[in-house]
Design an enzyme around this catalytic site. Structure first.
Site, short mmCIF file in Angstrom:
data_model
loop_
_atom_site.label_atom_id
_atom_site.label_comp_id
_atom_site.label_asym_id
_atom_site.label_seq_id
_atom_site.Cartn_x
_atom_site.Cartn_y
_atom_site.Cartn_z
N TYR A 59 37.89 9.86 39.12
CA TYR A 59 39.02 10.63 39.60
C TYR A 59 40.15 9.67 39.99
O TYR A 59 40.04 8.46 39.81
CB TYR A 59 38.59 11.57 40.71
CG TYR A 59 37.57 12.59 40.24
CD1 TYR A 59 37.84 13.42 39.16
CD2 TYR A 59 36.32 12.68 40.85
CE1 TYR A 59 36.90 14.34 38.70
CE2 TYR A 59 35.37 13.60 40.40
CZ TYR A 59 35.67 14.42 39.32
OH TYR A 59 34.75 15.31 38.85
N ARG A 78 33.36 7.35 49.14
CA ARG A 78 32.43 7.36 48.00
C ARG A 78 33.01 6.50 46.88
O ARG A 78 34.17 6.64 46.51
CB ARG A 78 32.19 8.78 47.49
CG ARG A 78 31.35 8.81 46.20
CD ARG A 78 30.85 10.19 45.83
NE ARG A 78 29.64 10.53 46.59
CZ ARG A 78 28.77 11.46 46.21
NH1 ARG A 78 28.95 12.14 45.09
NH2 ARG A 78 27.70 11.72 46.96
N ARG A 81 20.88 18.45 43.80
CA ARG A 81 20.09 19.48 43.12
C ARG A 81 18.93 20.02 43.95
O ARG A 81 18.65 21.23 43.90
CB ARG A 81 19.59 18.95 41.78
CG ARG A 81 20.69 18.83 40.74
CD ARG A 81 20.16 18.31 39.41
NE ARG A 81 21.20 18.27 38.39
CZ ARG A 81 22.03 17.26 38.21
NH1 ARG A 81 21.96 16.21 38.99
NH2 ARG A 81 22.95 17.30 37.26
N GLN A 118 35.16 16.33 51.71
CA GLN A 118 35.46 15.24 50.78
C GLN A 118 36.83 15.51 50.17
O GLN A 118 37.02 16.53 49.50
CB GLN A 118 34.40 15.16 49.68
CG GLN A 118 34.58 13.96 48.75
CD GLN A 118 33.65 14.01 47.57
OE1 GLN A 118 33.81 14.86 46.69
NE2 GLN A 118 32.67 13.10 47.53
N SER A 149 24.67 16.67 49.53
CA SER A 149 25.69 15.93 48.79
C SER A 149 26.82 16.85 48.32
O SER A 149 26.60 18.04 48.08
CB SER A 149 25.04 15.27 47.58
OG SER A 149 25.87 14.27 47.02
N PRO A 150 28.05 16.32 48.19
CA PRO A 150 29.14 17.15 47.65
C PRO A 150 28.79 17.65 46.25
O PRO A 150 28.35 16.88 45.40
CB PRO A 150 30.32 16.18 47.60
CG PRO A 150 29.99 15.11 48.59
CD PRO A 150 28.50 14.97 48.56
#
Length: 807
Positions: free
Chosen positions: A607, A655, A749, A526, A447-448
């Site tokens: 964002y 996303r 993680r 991304q 994942s980013p």
């Protein structure tokens, strides 16, 4: 085991548990003065205990407290007669039974004599039955359970005051050393101190009715009926040699369309028997003052107040589809009794009880909510292949997993995998997946993850090592962090970018390494813009905190700060929107030249583009604000601009935040429409995240907690999805893929903890196929290294020769 398998519990809240007290209230309002917690007193002095509610939890607590200390004076109030009960069967897990056996062997022995046990679960849909075995259930009639507990309480000397209203909680708190509130989901004791306990009670989308049949099912049975009005489901299981519980459930709109809102009890029972005549073999159903109801989830901020403590449904509820109401109440009683024995002070004991039980209950409630919502949305899965549907149902609460089910019933699991197209010996996570012209060799995505380690937007050796290590680690797709399209679009000074050719050249070094040294691994970029969440410190210096100096101006959909005391962004003008579209397109061109295999547009987490989508952050009154269609306009314009310059054969994903976790924000329904709009514009997959849009969010964290949003989008929009959010084990990945809830799983993680997470997942499952090839230099490490001594003497059973010389 009902608590882990996720099936119906078989109990219902009694009127004693559901009713409100009618006694007088003292002058002081609830929650103003705390009842006084008192210690038991001198050695040998009795602890006077009042128990409100004569359901299984209250009765069992009374029996345990009396058995633990015969000198205690225990008084229990129950407004109903001893043989009044609602619902029919109760399911208990082996774990709960073990606790009962340890605490009170007499009750356990009595239960054992009456339990009906079975191992199978039948899932019936469209006339086809699939059976999974190895589950291990134990059930008995609720009335019989109450008889056993009544008898045990009487023998121990508990003062049972049946058909009697309890005094007001304040009077009990003043006259007793401990008040146990076991009076159910509508607890009057809880309501008397609502200002302290701070309960939250939420209803749900289905109606259900609790019935019985005068024969025993030979397995736990889930049956799905597709009626002209919608989907109706049956949960059924035996609780005696000649009796079964039958719960009929359906969405509220189906219930109304079918006319059940105008049916009396007899008509409802007859119509339910008609709908499920095959399952019942044409036999009738019976009721016991049964009525259609909506399940209510109860959560309390606090469980005790002075010497008053909540237990069972008064403290918490969990949907019947995972069989946890009586189980949780009994386990509460066990824990409360133990804590009172371990702590001399009542207040300390109640704090210890809550500390012990709260995380267990929270986990169960998360599983119960997942199960509840699965049945609410059951219509989504009507077209799934039959075995996949059955597997999806069995794993719906996430407590039963692919690996767990394989241990219980390998034949069933193998059949599901064959139906899903998994090659022999290939776990679901190692099956390939195609997006446009890109074939991914497995279903794992790194994942980013923002690293905040760049200078002037340039990726350096850190990024080469970080992304390169994870590419060597076996994942099919490795994503960059959010790469910013302008210097003013950064979150922090440490964010990477693609607003210059020099940055593009630096990224080319990373993609070349991945393609050359980790062949078969794809790398994606991304693209995003920080919007109102920019110009902040590095994460470890103060997340979302403004820079002390060197700030840059912020822009956003509207002039709203992320935090109340944060910097206020300027609302973007039409001219600036045009410039931003060009910035995104220019960055996409550089990304294509840099050799990225996939591009993801970041429209999540508050964002810039996410700020246009949420009604909480977009207050514009022009063509880019207002309705969801208008809020979508600018993000779609950016998507179109990027798609126009991104190579046609390379996939693009988006996303999104599927919910803001805040009132008035983006909802799950909105997320479906947002995903539908992007898919219509050419998005190859939707990466479904949640939240981080507003600072005041209240997310419902838990294992795989964001997956249901991806699941719904996948089935309603018919677009591939990437699931994210606390997916931490390969067993979770296998479960989600095989159930059809997602197409790809993105993990963050776990890949920070172990860059070789995917390769290790393959090794732990004994998989050596093409979905997870070890790089040639690493092959010697493809087996776990030995640990500990290997030269110790063999353990042997002692025999006569070892006992000494013969006599």
């Amino acid at each position: 085991m009902a608590g882990t398998v996720g099936v119906a519990a078989g109990e219902r809240v009694s009127s004693a548990q559901a009713g409100a007290h009618t006694g007088e209230r003292p002058g002081r309002g609830p929650g103003t003065a705390a009842p006084r917690p008192r210690p038991p007193g001198p050695a040998g002095a009795p602890l006077r205990v009042a128990v409100v509610g004569g359901g299984p939890g209250g009765l069992y607590a009374a029996a345990l407290l009396k058995r633990d200390d015969p000198a205690r004076e225990i008084t229990l109030w129950e407004r109903n007669a001893p043989d009044d009960t609602f619902g029919f069967g109760v399911v208990l897990s082996d774990e709960t039974l073990g606790g009962i056996e340890h605490a009170d062997p007499e009750v356990y022995a009595a239960l054992q004599r009456d339990f009906v046990r079975w191992d199978d679960i039948d899932i019936v849909r469209r006339g086809t039955r699939h059976t999974s075995t190895g589950h291990g259930f134990a059930a008995l009639g609720r009335r019989r359970l109450l008889e056993i507990l009544h008898e045990r309480c009487r023998r121990l000397g508990v003062d049972l005051r049946l058909r009697t209203e309890a005094p007001h909680p304040a009077r009990l708190a003043e006259g007793y050393d401990l008040v146990v509130a076991a009076d159910g989901v509508h607890s009057a004791v809880r309501e008397a101190y609502a200002g302290i306990f701070r309960p939250r009670v939420s209803g749900h989308r289905c109606r259900y009715i609790w019935l019985a049949a005068d024969f025993a099912f030979d397995a736990f049975r889930f049956e799905i009926a597709e009626t002209p009005y919608g989907v109706v489901q049956l949960h059924g299981y035996p609780y005696a040699a000649d009796a079964s519980t039958v719960i009929v459930e359906m969405r509220e709109e189906v219930w109304r369309a079918a006319g059940f809102d105008g049916s009396d009890e007899r008509e409802s029972v007859e119509r339910c028997a008609e709908i499920f005549s095959d399952a019942l073999g044409g036999r009738p159903l019976r009721s016991n003052n049964s009525a259609w109801t909506v399940f209510r989830t109860v959560v309390n901020e606090h469980w005790s107040h002075g010497n008053v403590v909540l237990l069972g449904d008064a403290a918490h509820t969990a949907h019947f589809s995972i069989g946890s109401g009586t189980k949780l109440a009994v386990e509460d009683a066990l824990a409360l009794t133990a804590c009172l024995g371990e702590h001399h002070d009542v207040g300390e004991a109640l704090s210890a009880y809550e500390e012990e039980r709260r995380p267990v209950v929270a986990s169960t409630q998360r599983a119960a909510r997942a199960s509840l919502e699965w049945f609410e949305n059951l219509a989504l899965y009507r077209d799934q292949p039959p075995r996949r549907f059955a597997f999806n149902l069995l794993t719906r609460s996430r407590r039963v997993t692919h690996d767990n089910l394989r241990l219980r019933d390998p034949r069933f699991t193998d059949a599901v995998e064959r139906e899903a197209g998994c090659p022999p010996g290939t776990p679901p996570m190692f099956t390939p997946f195609r997006l446009r012209g890109l074939t991914l060799r497995n279903r794992v995505v790194v994942s980013p993850m923002d690293m905040y380690s760049a200078t002037d937007g340039l990726p350096d050796d850190f990024h080469l090592v970080h992304l390169g290590a994870r590419a060597l680690g076996g994942a099919a797709l490795v994503m960059t962090e959010m790469v910013c399209v302008s210097a003013h679009g950064r979150i922090t000074p440490g964010c990477t970018g693609l607003w210059t050719a020099r940055q593009g050249d630096a990224w080319r070094r990373v993609t070349d390494f991945v393609h050359d040294r980790a062949p078969g691994t794809a790398i994606g970029v991304q693209l995003g813009h920080s919007g109102r969440k920019g110009s902040t410190r590095l994460m470890w210096e103060g997340m979302d905190e403004p820079l002390p100096d060197g700030n840059w101006p912020l822009v956003a959909a509207s002039s709203l700060p992320y935090k109340p005391d944060g910097p206020v962004p300027r609302a973007l003008t039409r001219a600036q929107l045009t410039d931003l579209r060009h910035e995104f397109a220019d960055a996409a061109r550089r990304a294509a030249r840099a050799g990225f295999d996939l591009l993801e547009l970041h429209c999540a987490h508050g964002y810039l583009l996410s700020g246009f989508l949420s009604p909480l952050t977009n207050h514009r009154t022009d063509a880019y604000g207002g309705s969801l269609t208008r809020r979508l306009r600018f993000p779609l314009e950016v998507f179109d601009a990027v798609r126009a310059v991104w190579p046609a054969e390379r996939p693009m994903t988006v996303r999104i935040s599927a919910t803001d976790w805040a009132p008035g924000g983006t909802s799950a329904d909105d997320a479906v429409e947002i995903a539908r709009a992007f898919a219509a514009h050419g998005a190859d997959a939707i990466d479904v995240s949640t939240g981080q849009v507003v600072a005041e969010e209240r997310p419902a964290h838990g294992r795989s907690y964001q997956t249901p949003f991806a699941d719904r989008i996948r089935h309603e929009v018919r677009v591939p999805v990437i699931a994210v959010g606390a997916i931490s084990s390969w067993d979770d990945v296998n479960s989600l893929i095989l159930a059809g809830r997602t197409d790809l799983c993105a993990l963050a993680r776990p890949h920070l903890y172990d860059p070789n997470w995917t390769l290790h997942a393959a090794a732990e499952q004994g998989y050596t196929g093409p979905g997870a090839p070890w790089p040639a230099p690493y092959r010697a490490g493809s087996r776990p290294p030995r640990t500990g001594r290997t030269d110790a003497p063999r353990a042997r059973r002692a025999g006569r020769a070892a006992a000494g010389p013969a006599g």
